[in-house]
Design an enzyme around this catalytic site. Structure first.
Site, PDB file in Angstrom:
ATOM      1  CB  VAL A  95      -1.052  -0.120   1.230  1.00  0.00           C
ATOM      2  CG1 VAL A  95      -1.707   1.398   1.431  1.00  0.00           C
ATOM      3  CG2 VAL A  95      -1.930  -1.421   1.161  1.00  0.00           C
ATOM      4  CE1 TYR A 139       4.004  -8.848   6.336  1.00  0.00           C
ATOM      5  CE2 TYR A 139       1.647  -9.024   5.711  1.00  0.00           C
ATOM      6  CZ  TYR A 139       2.731  -8.943   5.387  1.00  0.00           C
ATOM      7  OH  TYR A 139       2.977  -8.170   4.214  1.00  0.00           O
TER       8      TYR A 139
END
Lengths: 169, 176
Positions: A95, A139
């Site tokens: 992103v 994550y």
């Protein structure tokens, strides 16, 4: 901020190529990138594609300074575990910096997970650099585990001359 | 010893499944194997297979103590590097212990080579695999073939979502 997630199409390859380079620069390996827009068009949108893509897009009023509305992507393909069966591998998740912290990365990754499950996969795999703490933290916070740290698997690669040597019968 | 390397057929899946378990035992994780020959048949021999496989076969007169003639396999699939293009991932490479260190073992390595040739024909520019950190014989073997250990040299780690964590992640995907 409004954003939408959708499957990538061949017209997205220019933006994907741009963002691949941005991601490589962030990973301090920009000179490693040999794939261009044309390669992506051929490799991802022909009869037997090597990969699939998901795009994140914002409306016109939120476009970047340079005028981009395509501000994130995930690239994935199906793989296989001889122990667990069908799996999905997420090759890239990115992103653009000014759009981070808004749930877009999470939305892209979730979409890959959803598509993988729908295809009968029971693992989503990817790699991350050990110094990339912000990505690793992100994550881990989403519930994944570090296979290298926990199980001791190392990533190995043959390419260039080594691959050519391997190919000598 | 005479042997041949050939593309796996659906009928080989029972032998491949047997050898997958042998490899898992060697890697000290036999309880991790959840699929059987049925999944291999379904996923490797459908219209868009998830993997391809080569097997090593010896003639009847050289069969193993338990009577097997399929004594090794290489299971692989095609992947993609956004930096370099099409690549190949070698998921498993295994030869039964009694056939290792003999021509068959070496030749299967050569078969990896042949398989790398196939990979090159498909315009693959990389061959990737993973190996356990304590598995020194395998690490030495791959290093001798010119493989780089990217975990050591560049710091790459494998990350995984599975089970409930994968379900939770998928449930949070935006609705279409």
């Amino acid at each position: 901020m409004d954003f939408s997630i959708r499957a990538a199409n061949v017209e997205d390859c220019k933006d994907i190529a741009r963002m691949i380079t941005e991601l490589a620069e962030y990973e301090k390996m920009a000179d490693h990138v040999k794939v261009n827009q044309r390669d992506l068009e051929q490799d991802g949108f022909s009869k037997n594609p090597f990969f699939h893509g998901i795009m994140a897009e914002v409306p016109e009023q939120h476009k970047t300074k340079e005028g981009h509305t395509k501000i994130g992507y995930a690239l994935y393909f199906y793989s296989y575990s001889s122990w667990k069966g069908r799996a999905v591998y997420m090759e890239d998740l990115y992103v653009m910096p000014e759009f981070r912290g808004k749930g877009i990365g999470k939305a892209l990754m979730s979409k890959v997970a959803q598509l993988g499950l729908a295809a009968g996969c029971n693992q989503l795999n990817f790699t991350v650099l050990d110094w990339n703490k912000s990505s690793l933290d992100f994550y881990l916070s989403q519930g994944c585990f570090d296979v290298t740290a926990n199980m001791g698997y190392h990533c190995m690669r043959c390419e260039g001359e080594a691959l050519e040597h391997l190919a000598q019968p | 010893m005479n042997f041949k390397i050939r593309a796996a057929k659906m009928e080989d899946c029972k032998d491949i499944s047997r050898m997958i378990m042998e490899l898992a035992v060697y890697e000290k994780m036999p309880d991790q194997v959840k699929i059987s020959h049925e999944e291999l048949q379904r996923d490797g021999f459908c219209q868009n297979p998830f993997f391809e496989c080569l097997v090593a076969e010896v003639p009847e007169e050289h069969k193993s103590k338990q009577g097997f003639t399929v004594v090794g396999y290489a299971l692989y699939f095609y992947t993609y590097s956004t930096w370099k293009g099409p690549t190949v991932y070698l998921e498993d490479l295994y030869v039964m212990p009694e056939f290792r260190g003999t021509t068959c073992g070496t030749m299967l390595s050569a078969r990896t080579v042949l398989f790398a040739q196939v990979a090159k024909k498909k315009q693959c520019v990389r061959l990737q695999l993973s190996v356990l950190d304590w598995n020194t014989p395998s690490r030495d073997f791959y290093a001798a073939k010119g493989a780089q250990d990217l975990t050591v040299t560049e710091g790459w780690h494998f990350i995984r979502f599975d089970g409930q964590n994968l379900d939770n992640l998928a449930n949070e995907a935006p609705k279409d």
